[in-house]
Design an enzyme around this catalytic site. Structure first.
Site, PDB file in Angstrom:
ATOM      1  N   ASP A  20       9.410   9.695   4.116  1.00 26.05           N
ATOM      2  CA  ASP A  20       8.447   8.693   4.572  1.00 26.05           C
ATOM      3  C   ASP A  20       7.028   9.265   4.616  1.00 26.05           C
ATOM      4  O   ASP A  20       6.845  10.465   4.813  1.00 26.05           O
ATOM      5  CB  ASP A  20       8.861   8.201   5.969  1.00 26.05           C
ATOM      6  CG  ASP A  20       8.193   6.891   6.329  1.00 26.05           C
ATOM      7  OD1 ASP A  20       7.694   6.192   5.423  1.00 26.05           O
ATOM      8  OD2 ASP A  20       8.163   6.563   7.532  1.00 26.05           O
ATOM      9  N   GLY A  23       2.574   6.298   1.616  1.00 23.23           N
ATOM     10  CA  GLY A  23       1.445   5.363   1.711  1.00 23.23           C
ATOM     11  C   GLY A  23       0.319   5.959   2.546  1.00 23.23           C
ATOM     12  O   GLY A  23      -0.858   5.893   2.164  1.00 23.23           O
ATOM     13  N   ARG A  33      -1.539   3.110  -2.726  1.00 23.70           N
ATOM     14  CA  ARG A  33      -0.253   3.582  -2.195  1.00 23.70           C
ATOM     15  C   ARG A  33       0.649   4.155  -3.287  1.00 23.70           C
ATOM     16  O   ARG A  33       1.396   5.108  -3.063  1.00 23.70           O
ATOM     17  CB  ARG A  33       0.483   2.434  -1.486  1.00 23.70           C
ATOM     18  CG  ARG A  33      -0.198   1.941  -0.229  1.00 23.70           C
ATOM     19  CD  ARG A  33       0.587   0.763   0.375  1.00 23.70           C
ATOM     20  NE  ARG A  33       1.965   1.141   0.673  1.00 23.70           N
ATOM     21  CZ  ARG A  33       2.360   1.735   1.795  1.00 23.70           C
ATOM     22  NH1 ARG A  33       1.482   2.001   2.744  1.00 23.70           N
ATOM     23  NH2 ARG A  33       3.621   2.036   1.977  1.00 23.70           N
ATOM     24  N   HIS A  37       3.348   7.526  -3.802  1.00 23.01           N
ATOM     25  CA  HIS A  37       4.736   7.560  -4.280  1.00 23.01           C
ATOM     26  C   HIS A  37       4.872   8.534  -5.454  1.00 23.01           C
ATOM     27  O   HIS A  37       5.867   9.249  -5.583  1.00 23.01           O
ATOM     28  CB  HIS A  37       5.198   6.162  -4.696  1.00 23.01           C
ATOM     29  CG  HIS A  37       5.192   5.172  -3.559  1.00 23.01           C
ATOM     30  ND1 HIS A  37       5.750   5.457  -2.340  1.00 23.01           N
ATOM     31  CD2 HIS A  37       4.675   3.912  -3.456  1.00 23.01           C
ATOM     32  CE1 HIS A  37       5.588   4.412  -1.530  1.00 23.01           C
ATOM     33  NE2 HIS A  37       4.935   3.471  -2.182  1.00 23.01           N
ATOM     34  N   SER A  65      14.763   1.185   0.352  1.00 25.21           N
ATOM     35  CA  SER A  65      15.710   0.529   1.260  1.00 25.21           C
ATOM     36  C   SER A  65      15.883  -0.938   0.891  1.00 25.21           C
ATOM     37  O   SER A  65      15.042  -1.524   0.191  1.00 25.21           O
ATOM     38  CB  SER A  65      15.223   0.645   2.712  1.00 25.21           C
ATOM     39  OG  SER A  65      14.186  -0.280   2.963  1.00 25.21           O
ATOM     40  N   GLU A  67      15.285  -3.204   2.706  1.00 20.86           N
ATOM     41  CA  GLU A  67      14.158  -3.910   3.337  1.00 20.86           C
ATOM     42  C   GLU A  67      12.849  -3.703   2.567  1.00 20.86           C
ATOM     43  O   GLU A  67      11.881  -4.439   2.784  1.00 20.86           O
ATOM     44  CB  GLU A  67      13.971  -3.422   4.786  1.00 20.86           C
ATOM     45  CG  GLU A  67      15.042  -3.897   5.756  1.00 20.86           C
ATOM     46  CD  GLU A  67      16.400  -3.246   5.535  1.00 20.86           C
ATOM     47  OE1 GLU A  67      16.441  -2.032   5.257  1.00 20.86           O
ATOM     48  OE2 GLU A  67      17.421  -3.954   5.614  1.00 20.86           O
ATOM     49  N   LEU A 131      24.203  21.776  -7.071  1.00 19.22           N
ATOM     50  CA  LEU A 131      23.777  20.854  -6.009  1.00 19.22           C
ATOM     51  C   LEU A 131      24.180  19.410  -6.323  1.00 19.22           C
ATOM     52  O   LEU A 131      24.008  18.936  -7.449  1.00 19.22           O
ATOM     53  CB  LEU A 131      22.249  20.930  -5.885  1.00 19.22           C
ATOM     54  CG  LEU A 131      21.588  19.925  -4.940  1.00 19.22           C
ATOM     55  CD1 LEU A 131      21.787  20.333  -3.483  1.00 19.22           C
ATOM     56  CD2 LEU A 131      20.106  19.781  -5.243  1.00 19.22           C
ATOM     57  N   ARG A 182      13.435  13.349   8.911  1.00 20.29           N
ATOM     58  CA  ARG A 182      12.513  12.242   8.609  1.00 20.29           C
ATOM     59  C   ARG A 182      11.092  12.757   8.721  1.00 20.29           C
ATOM     60  O   ARG A 182      10.691  13.313   9.741  1.00 20.29           O
ATOM     61  CB  ARG A 182      12.690  11.049   9.537  1.00 20.29           C
ATOM     62  CG  ARG A 182      11.739   9.909   9.112  1.00 20.29           C
ATOM     63  CD  ARG A 182      11.907   8.622   9.882  1.00 20.29           C
ATOM     64  NE  ARG A 182      11.065   7.587   9.279  1.00 20.29           N
ATOM     65  CZ  ARG A 182      11.380   6.316   9.147  1.00 20.29           C
ATOM     66  NH1 ARG A 182      12.529   5.882   9.602  1.00 20.29           N
ATOM     67  NH2 ARG A 182      10.549   5.453   8.590  1.00 20.29           N
ATOM     68  N   SER A 190      15.708   3.472  10.370  1.00 22.41           N
ATOM     69  CA  SER A 190      15.367   2.496   9.323  1.00 22.41           C
ATOM     70  C   SER A 190      16.547   2.153   8.402  1.00 22.41           C
ATOM     71  O   SER A 190      16.383   2.077   7.183  1.00 22.41           O
ATOM     72  CB  SER A 190      14.162   2.978   8.501  1.00 22.41           C
ATOM     73  OG  SER A 190      13.038   3.174   9.342  1.00 22.41           O
TER      74      SER A 190
HETATM   75  C1  IPE Z   1       8.044   6.187   1.932  1.00 16.68           C
HETATM   76  O1  IPE Z   1       6.686   6.096   2.108  1.00 16.68           O
HETATM   77  C2  IPE Z   1       8.481   5.677   0.582  1.00 16.68           C
HETATM   78  C3  IPE Z   1       9.202   4.408   0.625  1.00 16.68           C
HETATM   79  C4  IPE Z   1       9.495   3.717   1.687  1.00 16.68           C
HETATM   80  C5  IPE Z   1       9.622   3.887  -0.649  1.00 16.68           C
HETATM   81  P1  IPE Z   1       5.994   4.796   2.638  1.00 16.68           P
HETATM   82  O2  IPE Z   1       5.574   3.967   1.482  1.00 16.68           O
HETATM   83  O3  IPE Z   1       6.860   4.080   3.614  1.00 16.68           O
HETATM   84  O4  IPE Z   1       4.722   5.399   3.360  1.00 16.68           O
HETATM   85  P2  IPE Z   1       4.086   4.977   4.748  1.00 16.68           P
HETATM   86  O5  IPE Z   1       5.195   4.954   5.752  1.00 16.68           O
HETATM   87  O6  IPE Z   1       3.486   3.624   4.549  1.00 16.68           O
HETATM   88  O7  IPE Z   1       3.062   6.030   5.007  1.00 16.68           O
HETATM   89  C1  IPE Z   2      12.377   4.107   5.122  1.00  9.59           C
HETATM   90  O1  IPE Z   2      10.996   4.107   5.234  1.00  9.59           O
HETATM   91  C2  IPE Z   2      12.775   3.865   3.697  1.00  9.59           C
HETATM   92  C3  IPE Z   2      12.493   4.940   2.759  1.00  9.59           C
HETATM   93  C4  IPE Z   2      11.964   6.092   3.026  1.00  9.59           C
HETATM   94  C5  IPE Z   2      12.874   4.673   1.402  1.00  9.59           C
HETATM   95  P1  IPE Z   2      10.181   2.788   5.585  1.00  9.59           P
HETATM   96  O2  IPE Z   2       8.750   3.154   5.545  1.00  9.59           O
HETATM   97  O3  IPE Z   2      10.622   1.650   4.745  1.00  9.59           O
HETATM   98  O4  IPE Z   2      10.656   2.509   7.080  1.00  9.59           O
HETATM   99  P2  IPE Z   2       9.947   1.691   8.246  1.00  9.59           P
HETATM  100  O5  IPE Z   2       9.572   0.360   7.668  1.00  9.59           O
HETATM  101  O6  IPE Z   2       8.756   2.470   8.639  1.00  9.59           O
HETATM  102  O7  IPE Z   2      10.966   1.614   9.327  1.00  9.59           O
HETATM  103 MG    MG Z   3       7.097   4.235   5.609  1.00 10.96          MG
END
Ligand code: IPE
Ligand code: IPE
Ligand code: MG
Length: 235
Positions: A20, A23, A33, A37, A65, A67, A131, A182, A190
């Site tokens: 995580d 972004g 963003r 990635h 995810s 979501e 692995l 995490r 999540s």
């Molecule tokens: C994690 O980074 C990658 C995915 C969820 C695909 P985020 O895109 O959630 O980054 P933040 O949490 O907005 O910083």
């Molecule tokens: C969890 O991160 C999913 C991934 C890292 C792929 P999110 O950024 O989607 O989680 P929330 O929304 O902060 O809970």
């Molecule tokens: Mg995130």
């Protein structure tokens, strides 16, 4: 000259990571963003190599995810393209370094080219003995549990055991998670591996995923080393 290596008195067999903060990493740099990635994918490669050299047997990473479909279409499109490119770029390296790849999640809802690439790399790496790299794409713990229940309903049983249930999870051939990491400071699960983390040690770090270099992995493994796992018992 010998390169000093970090040694561990105990290592987790299975490490799972909620990658995580991509972004946030990009925003801090005034970048879109998607660039976060992209950098995150580079970090993943570094962490895969580091895990392999340290001797971890199973590494499961949360890439998308169930979501995450609610994000802007442009970001979703990028996140669907990224695993395809990652696999295409590194599948030969996986063969050379004996990495066994597997995807978990509701794979049949992914774009066709990604599904095909996943199948190809899974097949290609099936007999590799290094692995185990497991990538969770379109994965949700709730979806996995309901999917397992639906599979069991087809068997017309009156009662099931834990083993019956585990056999229907996407992770049926994978041991439970020992260490869950995490990044990015959020302290929640999540909807990641819900069943499989029942007795995991959990490590949260403020470090954003793109900045999670080998030394951060070592820090997490060192934290794990000092944990006293009890599984409900006493010493
Ligand atoms: C994690 O980074 C990658 C995915 C969820 C695909 P985020 O895109 O959630 O980054 P933040 O949490 O907005 O910083
Ligand atoms: C969890 O991160 C999913 C991934 C890292 C792929 P999110 O950024 O989607 O989680 P929330 O929304 O902060 O809970
Ligand atoms: Mg995130």
């Amino acid at each position: 000259m010998r390169i000093p290596t970090t040694t561990f008195t105990k290592l987790p067999n299975h490490v799972a990571i909620i990658m995580d903060g991509n972004g946030t990493w990009a925003k801090k740099r005034g970048l879109p963003r998607t660039m976060g990635h992209r950098q995150g994918a580079k970090t993943l490669l570094e962490v895969v190599k580091a895990s392999q050299s340290i001797g971890i047997k199973y590494l499961t990473v949360f890439a998308f995810s169930t979501e995450n479909w609610s994000r802007p279409q442009e970001e979703v499109d990028y996140l669907m393209k990224l695993p395809f490119e990652f696999l295409a770029q590194y599948q030969d390296d996986f063969q050379k370094s004996e990495i066994k790849f597997q995807a978990i999640g509701k794979i049949d809802d992914l774009p066709e080219p990604l599904q095909a690439k996943i199948k190809e790399v899974e097949q290609q790496s099936l007999n590799n003995t290094g692995l185990n790299l497991i990538v969770a794409v379109n994965y949700g713990g709730h979806e996995e549990i309901v999917h397992a229940c639906n599979q069991l309903l087809k068997q017309n049983k009156n009662m099931i055991t834990e083993a019956d249930f585990v056999a229907q999870l996407y992770t049926n051939n994978i041991p439970d998670v020992d260490l869950l990491i995490r990044t990015s400071g959020q302290m929640r699960i999540s909807n990641f591996l819900l069943w499989q983390i029942a007795y995991s040690e959990i490590y949260f770090t403020e470090v954003l995923w793109p900045d999670f270099h080998k030394k951060e992995l070592i820090k997490a493994l060192k934290a794990y080393e000092s944990r006293d796992r009890r599984f409900g018992g006493i010493k």
